[in-house]
Design a protein around this motif. Structure first.
Motif, PDB file in Angstrom:
ATOM      1  N   UNK A 174       0.804  -1.224   0.000  1.00  0.00           N
ATOM      2  CA  UNK A 174       0.000   0.000   0.000  1.00  0.00           C
ATOM      3  C   UNK A 174       0.837   1.275   0.000  1.00  0.00           C
ATOM      4  N   UNK A 175       2.117   1.208   0.441  1.00  0.00           N
ATOM      5  CA  UNK A 175       2.957   2.405   0.586  1.00  0.00           C
ATOM      6  C   UNK A 175       3.581   2.799  -0.754  1.00  0.00           C
ATOM      7  N   UNK A 176       4.120   4.020  -0.853  1.00  0.00           N
ATOM      8  CA  UNK A 176       4.880   4.400  -2.040  1.00  0.00           C
ATOM      9  C   UNK A 176       6.007   3.413  -2.304  1.00  0.00           C
ATOM     10  N   UNK A 177       6.333   3.128  -3.553  1.00  0.00           N
ATOM     11  CA  UNK A 177       7.357   2.124  -3.882  1.00  0.00           C
ATOM     12  C   UNK A 177       8.702   2.452  -3.246  1.00  0.00           C
ATOM     13  N   UNK A 178       9.428   1.395  -2.896  1.00  0.00           N
ATOM     14  CA  UNK A 178      10.746   1.544  -2.276  1.00  0.00           C
ATOM     15  C   UNK A 178      11.768   0.785  -3.129  1.00  0.00           C
ATOM     16  N   UNK A 179      12.383   1.518  -4.064  1.00  0.00           N
ATOM     17  CA  UNK A 179      13.379   0.920  -4.947  1.00  0.00           C
ATOM     18  C   UNK A 179      14.773   1.497  -4.709  1.00  0.00           C
ATOM     19  N   UNK A 180      14.854   2.741  -4.253  1.00  0.00           N
ATOM     20  CA  UNK A 180      16.136   3.415  -4.021  1.00  0.00           C
ATOM     21  C   UNK A 180      16.093   4.113  -2.666  1.00  0.00           C
ATOM     22  N   UNK A 181      17.240   4.453  -2.094  1.00  0.00           N
ATOM     23  CA  UNK A 181      17.243   5.169  -0.811  1.00  0.00           C
ATOM     24  C   UNK A 181      16.436   6.460  -0.846  1.00  0.00           C
ATOM     25  N   UNK A 182      16.404   7.134  -2.002  1.00  0.00           N
ATOM     26  CA  UNK A 182      15.627   8.369  -2.108  1.00  0.00           C
ATOM     27  C   UNK A 182      14.147   8.131  -1.836  1.00  0.00           C
ATOM     28  N   UNK A 183      13.654   6.921  -2.128  1.00  0.00           N
ATOM     29  CA  UNK A 183      12.234   6.612  -1.896  1.00  0.00           C
ATOM     30  C   UNK A 183      11.882   6.612  -0.409  1.00  0.00           C
ATOM     31  N   UNK A 184      12.911   6.483   0.455  1.00  0.00           N
ATOM     32  CA  UNK A 184      12.648   6.525   1.896  1.00  0.00           C
ATOM     33  C   UNK A 184      12.166   7.899   2.338  1.00  0.00           C
ATOM     34  N   UNK A 185      12.404   8.911   1.503  1.00  0.00           N
ATOM     35  CA  UNK A 185      12.027  10.290   1.838  1.00  0.00           C
ATOM     36  C   UNK A 185      10.632  10.643   1.361  1.00  0.00           C
ATOM     37  N   UNK A 186       9.967   9.707   0.680  1.00  0.00           N
ATOM     38  CA  UNK A 186       8.721  10.037   0.000  1.00  0.00           C
ATOM     39  C   UNK A 186       7.509   9.407   0.683  1.00  0.00           C
ATOM     40  N   UNK A 187       7.000  10.056   1.700  1.00  0.00           N
ATOM     41  CA  UNK A 187       5.700   9.686   2.268  1.00  0.00           C
ATOM     42  C   UNK A 187       5.636   8.353   2.984  1.00  0.00           C
ATOM     43  N   UNK A 188       6.760   7.876   3.527  1.00  0.00           N
ATOM     44  CA  UNK A 188       6.729   6.611   4.259  1.00  0.00           C
ATOM     45  C   UNK A 188       6.223   6.824   5.697  1.00  0.00           C
ATOM     46  N   UNK A 189       5.578   5.814   6.244  1.00  0.00           N
ATOM     47  CA  UNK A 189       5.130   5.819   7.638  1.00  0.00           C
ATOM     48  C   UNK A 189       6.195   5.095   8.474  1.00  0.00           C
ATOM     49  N   UNK A 190       6.711   5.790   9.488  1.00  0.00           N
ATOM     50  CA  UNK A 190       7.814   5.246  10.267  1.00  0.00           C
ATOM     51  C   UNK A 190       7.366   4.841  11.679  1.00  0.00           C
ATOM     52  N   UNK A 191       7.944   3.748  12.163  1.00  0.00           N
ATOM     53  CA  UNK A 191       7.769   3.294  13.542  1.00  0.00           C
ATOM     54  C   UNK A 191       9.111   3.435  14.254  1.00  0.00           C
ATOM     55  N   UNK A 192       9.091   3.992  15.482  1.00  0.00           N
ATOM     56  CA  UNK A 192      10.357   4.195  16.197  1.00  0.00           C
ATOM     57  C   UNK A 192      10.170   4.023  17.694  1.00  0.00           C
ATOM     58  N   UNK A 193      11.273   3.720  18.373  1.00  0.00           N
ATOM     59  CA  UNK A 193      11.259   3.686  19.830  1.00  0.00           C
ATOM     60  C   UNK A 193      10.933   5.066  20.373  1.00  0.00           C
ATOM     61  N   UNK A 194      10.200   5.119  21.481  1.00  0.00           N
ATOM     62  CA  UNK A 194       9.743   6.391  22.026  1.00  0.00           C
ATOM     63  C   UNK A 194      10.907   7.301  22.391  1.00  0.00           C
ATOM     64  N   UNK A 195      12.013   6.704  22.904  1.00  0.00           N
ATOM     65  CA  UNK A 195      13.144   7.551  23.311  1.00  0.00           C
ATOM     66  C   UNK A 195      14.016   7.947  22.122  1.00  0.00           C
ATOM     67  N   UNK A 196      13.684   7.450  20.905  1.00  0.00           N
ATOM     68  CA  UNK A 196      14.404   7.825  19.696  1.00  0.00           C
ATOM     69  C   UNK A 196      13.451   8.423  18.664  1.00  0.00           C
ATOM     70  N   UNK A 197      12.402   9.078  19.131  1.00  0.00           N
ATOM     71  CA  UNK A 197      11.343   9.542  18.230  1.00  0.00           C
ATOM     72  C   UNK A 197      11.774  10.742  17.391  1.00  0.00           C
ATOM     73  N   UNK A 198      12.837  11.422  17.787  1.00  0.00           N
ATOM     74  CA  UNK A 198      13.309  12.582  17.031  1.00  0.00           C
ATOM     75  C   UNK A 198      14.702  12.295  16.475  1.00  0.00           C
ATOM     76  N   UNK A 199      15.075  13.080  15.438  1.00  0.00           N
ATOM     77  CA  UNK A 199      16.400  12.916  14.858  1.00  0.00           C
ATOM     78  C   UNK A 199      16.390  12.019  13.640  1.00  0.00           C
ATOM     79  N   UNK A 200      17.449  12.135  12.854  1.00  0.00           N
ATOM     80  CA  UNK A 200      17.550  11.380  11.610  1.00  0.00           C
ATOM     81  C   UNK A 200      17.953   9.928  11.877  1.00  0.00           C
ATOM     82  N   UNK A 201      17.515   9.053  10.987  1.00  0.00           N
ATOM     83  CA  UNK A 201      18.017   7.689  10.977  1.00  0.00           C
ATOM     84  C   UNK A 201      19.293   7.652  10.141  1.00  0.00           C
TER      85      UNK A 201
END
Length: 303
Positions: A174-201
């Motif tokens: 259902x998500x936008x296609x993920x073929x290249x690293x640039x696709x990670x910047x395009x409308x993906x829904x992210x899950x993260x640990x609460x104590x790491x909720x901010x900042x870049x991956x």
């Protein structure tokens, strides 16, 4: 008063949770055990235990006295074994601490198998996600993930778990296609640990390429088990250590995304107090876990 016997009574009462249980193990009557502890408290000059018909707990003075008394008994047992030239017996209680998710998914089974090999060793597994003081909380061995390890204990780097980008097939469909690293910047829904909720991956790619992903998480939790379940529900994409999801990847219930891009590995440490003498039961468990951890799904030898 026999101070060693009184300390043994106190220590076993704390470890077993009651004076009556300690009395049975030490072949004493319950009143005799109570008198020994009371005499020890009088000798020390402080109340060490608070007792009722149903509960037993260390006082503040008891919390300071207990680990030292336990150490004295262990040193005494080692001295006897040396003098008598006898093999030490693998018997007694081990208090083990680990993160909740790792304990539930992996460590619990390892400890049960260890106890089958050593039926006279008892294990108390304490699970929480905070870094505890081993001496203050009477922990014999802790398993820690991440780093750095505490400076007031001995830490052995036993294994590493790679961090992978992972999602459920339903999310990827259902998500936008993920073929290249640039696709990670395009409308993906992210899950993260609460104590790491901010900042870049931070991701590493081929030829040590580096990429920072400004991944603002729409769902956060302080529980890795909750994040694992959220991934299964197709809630989003997660950068997660392999040990948490390897079984689900093997079953095809989760999938790796852009497998040539990974996060920094997560180290696993065995941590134990700095003491001159480790009882045989602790040495046996340390050696067992050192062999078993690196063989767990999602772990490998330290990089």
């Amino acid at each position: 008063m026999d101070h060693l016997k009184a300390m043994q009574c106190l220590v076993r009462a704390v470890e077993l949770g009651s004076l009556s249980a300690a009395a049975r193990e030490l072949a004493l009557t319950q009143p005799t055990a109570s008198k020994q502890v009371a005499a020890l408290e009088k000798h020390v000059g402080a109340r060490l235990l608070t007792r009722s018909t149903t509960t037993l707990a260390l006082t503040e003075a008891g919390k300071r006295f207990y680990p030292k008394a336990r150490g004295v008994l262990e040193e005494y047992a080692a001295a006897l074994a040396d003098v008598r030239d006898q093999a030490e017996t693998a018997v007694g209680v081990l208090r083990v601490n680990a993160p909740v998710s790792l304990g539930v998914l992996r460590l619990n089974a390892l400890l049960l198998a260890f106890m089958q090999q050593h039926p006279r060793i008892e294990v108390e597994l304490v699970l929480n996600d905070r870094f505890i003081d081993l001496t203050e909380e009477n922990v014999d061995i802790a398993l820690r993930l991440g780093g750095p390890p505490p400076g007031n204990a001995i830490a052995r780097h036993m294994a590493d778990s790679p961090r992978w980008l992972v999602a459920a097939p339903t999310y990827l469909h259902a998500a936008p296609p993920l073929h290249t690293p640039a696709d990670l910047l395009q409308g993906q829904q992210w899950l993260r640990n609460a104590w790491l909720s901010a900042g870049d991956l931070q991701l590493l790619g081929p030829a040590q390429q580096r990429m920072a992903i400004p991944a603002s998480a729409h769902y956060r939790s302080n529980s890795s088990l909750a994040l694992r379940d959220a991934m299964l529900h197709g809630a989003g994409l997660c950068l997660t250590p392999a040990w948490l999801v390897q079984d689900l990847l093997d079953e095809g219930r989760l999938m790796r995304v852009l497998p040539e891009w990974n996060g920094q590995p997560q180290p696993a440490w065995l941590v134990y107090p700095q003491r001159r003498y480790q009882p045989l039961r602790a040495r046996l468990l340390l050696d067992y876990l050192a062999r078993a951890l690196v063989a767990l799904p999602g772990f490998s030898a330290p990089l």
